[in-house]
Design a protein around this motif. Structure first.
Motif, mmCIF file in Angstrom:
data_model
loop_
_atom_site.group_PDB
_atom_site.id
_atom_site.type_symbol
_atom_site.label_atom_id
_atom_site.label_comp_id
_atom_site.label_asym_id
_atom_site.label_seq_id
_atom_site.Cartn_x
_atom_site.Cartn_y
_atom_site.Cartn_z
ATOM 1 N N ASP A 35 0.818 -1.210 0.000
ATOM 2 C CA ASP A 35 0.000 0.000 0.000
ATOM 3 C C ASP A 35 0.857 1.268 0.000
ATOM 4 O O ASP A 35 0.439 2.298 -0.508
ATOM 5 N N SER A 36 2.029 1.170 0.589
ATOM 6 C CA SER A 36 2.915 2.334 0.666
ATOM 7 C C SER A 36 4.367 1.873 0.735
ATOM 8 O O SER A 36 5.015 1.933 1.776
ATOM 9 N N GLU A 61 21.024 7.384 -9.899
ATOM 10 C CA GLU A 61 19.808 6.859 -10.523
ATOM 11 C C GLU A 61 18.807 6.413 -9.459
ATOM 12 O O GLU A 61 17.594 6.594 -9.605
ATOM 13 N N LEU A 62 19.318 5.832 -8.371
ATOM 14 C CA LEU A 62 18.436 5.434 -7.273
ATOM 15 C C LEU A 62 17.827 6.658 -6.594
ATOM 16 O O LEU A 62 16.662 6.646 -6.186
ATOM 17 N N LYS A 67 13.109 10.235 -5.797
ATOM 18 C CA LYS A 67 12.463 11.528 -5.989
ATOM 19 C C LYS A 67 11.145 11.380 -6.742
ATOM 20 O O LYS A 67 10.160 12.063 -6.441
ATOM 21 N N ARG A 68 11.116 10.448 -7.698
ATOM 22 C CA ARG A 68 9.907 10.263 -8.508
ATOM 23 C C ARG A 68 8.830 9.496 -7.762
ATOM 24 O O ARG A 68 7.639 9.755 -7.941
ATOM 25 N N THR A 69 9.232 8.524 -6.963
ATOM 26 C CA THR A 69 8.260 7.582 -6.400
ATOM 27 C C THR A 69 8.116 7.649 -4.891
ATOM 28 O O THR A 69 7.155 7.105 -4.334
ATOM 29 N N GLY A 70 9.077 8.258 -4.213
ATOM 30 C CA GLY A 70 9.076 8.236 -2.755
ATOM 31 C C GLY A 70 9.623 6.952 -2.172
ATOM 32 O O GLY A 70 9.606 6.752 -0.959
ATOM 33 N N LEU A 332 6.108 -5.797 -3.107
ATOM 34 C CA LEU A 332 6.015 -6.255 -4.490
ATOM 35 C C LEU A 332 5.727 -5.109 -5.453
ATOM 36 O O LEU A 332 6.368 -5.001 -6.506
ATOM 37 N N ASP A 333 4.775 -4.263 -5.120
ATOM 38 C CA ASP A 333 4.450 -3.162 -6.028
ATOM 39 C C ASP A 333 5.648 -2.249 -6.237
ATOM 40 O O ASP A 333 5.941 -1.814 -7.355
ATOM 41 N N GLY A 334 6.354 -1.950 -5.139
ATOM 42 C CA GLY A 334 7.544 -1.111 -5.254
ATOM 43 C C GLY A 334 8.643 -1.789 -6.052
ATOM 44 O O GLY A 334 9.345 -1.137 -6.833
ATOM 45 N N ALA A 335 8.802 -3.103 -5.846
ATOM 46 C CA ALA A 335 9.826 -3.839 -6.588
ATOM 47 C C ALA A 335 9.544 -3.815 -8.083
ATOM 48 O O ALA A 335 10.450 -3.608 -8.900
ATOM 49 N N LEU A 336 8.283 -4.034 -8.459
ATOM 50 C CA LEU A 336 7.923 -3.987 -9.876
ATOM 51 C C LEU A 336 8.130 -2.591 -10.453
ATOM 52 O O LEU A 336 8.586 -2.439 -11.596
ATOM 53 N N GLU A 337 7.820 -1.590 -9.668
ATOM 54 C CA GLU A 337 8.024 -0.211 -10.119
ATOM 55 C C GLU A 337 9.513 0.072 -10.333
ATOM 56 O O GLU A 337 9.917 0.759 -11.278
#
Length: 438
Positions: A35-36, A61-62, A67-70, A332-337
């Motif tokens: 969720d976050s 790059e990280l 900066k883009r995703t938090g 998982l969502d963050g990893a895929l992003e």
């Protein structure tokens, strides 16, 4: 002692294959959830001339991704010599990262553990879809007929790098195109503490890469159609003997190279001690060691006769780094992003240009940064004359067992004993027995 060390490596590889699906890695719960997702851990392979150089390339790059995703990415650059063991341990202990780099040759072995996230069509769509990637790169992401265990990140192939000054001083006008020519060229140069060719005799993975290609040229695959080890056929024996004989009989590789495992052959090349080296995307390392681009040239890896191609004219394995996600990551969502970010067109252009590799993403290959002569040779090799290492579950055991056999034979050669065909077959028989658990 050789038998004990090799067998230990085989035991580690077996433990990898015995890992259960629930094993894996991931950020702690405090680092965020689906969720976050605020934190990810990332094991990056050592691609540059040093771990610090990798950090300088990757950290900006990280930071851009954060900066883009938090999402903050905690980076660890793992030395290549330690990477497979670290991954094996993580699959069994559960103490590992969310996202990691794997050598593409390990894809099927790690896939067999069930610890990695399968890249089914749904997951692939989240990073832009399967069609974004070059077919040859996708061919080294797992066993045929199964969802990939990883996605391509950097693509590479082997080339023959040569020192232009050393060639001029020896009166050599062009790089060798066949192995006979390479040996002849090497013999003209190998004198006065200078050597024709560099090797990494104690680097198991590098040993496998070289003898796999020579095996293809001798009509051997090291595995049969059912995926069973076949290390002792005439073609495999000839391939290993030919490689070790570059030191043992041809005397174009320095005996000290039998102990090399940490890219020392590239340092020797940069210092003018060695005239040729077989390597993947070496420009970044040469530059870091003070060698100007004009000082070296690049050519396809030699074949036995004729020109590079398929079948017995293969002159490289399909090299590269894949990006994988542990299945049980809590983010998982963050990893895929993050994988989507790292394989985006823009990041592929930037990172592959920094490392001197070839983007496995089709759209990124059109960038002018990849028109350099070195990368043209590597790109053409990947497209026309490279073959993927066997995508079988016990491929990592293959690297350990046969790589160690080649290391042992190099050690004999360095000690002044040129291995006979019987010696080679005996070492490969031992390796095959280790694969079968005998």
């Amino acid at each position: 002692m050789r038998r004990i060390r090799a067998a230990a490596g085989g035991v580690i590889a077996v433990s990898l294959l015995a890992a259960v699906t629930a094993c894996g890695g991931g950020s702690s719960t405090g680092g965020g959830g689906n969720d976050s997702p605020r934190t990810l851990t990332y094991w990056a392979s050592n691609q540059g001339p040093s771990i610090e150089a990798d950090k300088k390339i990757l950290q900006p790059e990280l930071d851009k991704f954060e900066k883009r995703t938090g999402i903050k990415v905690k980076l660890e650059v793992v030395p290549w010599s330690d990477l497979l063991t670290r991954i094996m341990t993580a699959t069994t202990s559960g103490q590992g990262p969310d996202v990691l780099n794997i050598g593409n040759t390990w894809s099927a072995s790690l896939q067999a553990t069930g610890a990695l996230l399968p890249w089914d069509e749904k997951n692939l769509e989240k990073i832009g879809g399967r069609d974004r990637f070059v077919d040859s790169a996708l061919g080294s992401t797992g066993a045929p007929g199964q969802d990939p265990a990883a996605v391509p990140l950097y693509s590479m192939a082997y080339a023959l790098y040569y020192n232009k000054k050393m060639f001029r001083e020896a009166g050599i006008e062009k790089p060798p195109a066949t192995w006979d020519e390479l040996v002849a060229t090497g013999k003209r140069i190998s004198k006065d503490d200078k050597w024709g060719l560099g090797a990494e005799g104690s680097n198991l993975s590098n040993n496998i890469h070289q003898v796999f290609v020579l095996g293809k040229q001798h009509g051997a695959d090291f595995f049969d159609a059912e995926g069973k080890a076949d290390f002792t056929g005439d073609g495999a024996v000839k391939a290993v003997k030919q490689y070790v004989d570059l030191m043992a009989r041809d005397k174009v590789v320095a005996p000290g190279n039998a102990e090399y495992a940490q890219n020392q052959s590239l340092s020797d090349f940069s210092k003018g001690k060695t005239a040729m080296v077989l390597w993947q995307a070496a420009a970044t390392t040469f530059k870091s060691q003070g060698m100007a681009d004009a000082d070296w040239g690049v050519a396809p890896v030699p074949v036995r006769s004729g020109a590079p191609g398929q079948g017995t004219s293969v002159n490289s394995m399909v090299a590269g780094i894949n990006m994988a996600v542990f299945k049980n990551t809590r983010n998982l969502d963050g990893a895929l992003e993050f994988v989507k970010f790292m394989t985006s067109d823009a990041e592929q252009k930037h990172l592959c240009a920094a490392y001197g590799s070839i983007p496995p993403v089709k759209a990124a290959q059109s960038d002018p940064a990849f028109d350099r002569p070195e990368l043209k040779v590597l790109r053409d090799t990947l497209a026309t004359s490279a073959a993927a290492l066997p995508q079988v579950p016990n491929e990592s055991q293959f690297e350990t067992a046969v790589g160690t056999a080649v290391k042992n034979l190099f050690a004999r050669a360095a000690g002044g004993k040129a291995p006979t065909e019987a010696d080679v077959r005996a070492e490969l028989t031992m390796a095959e027995q280790q694969m079968s658990g005998q």
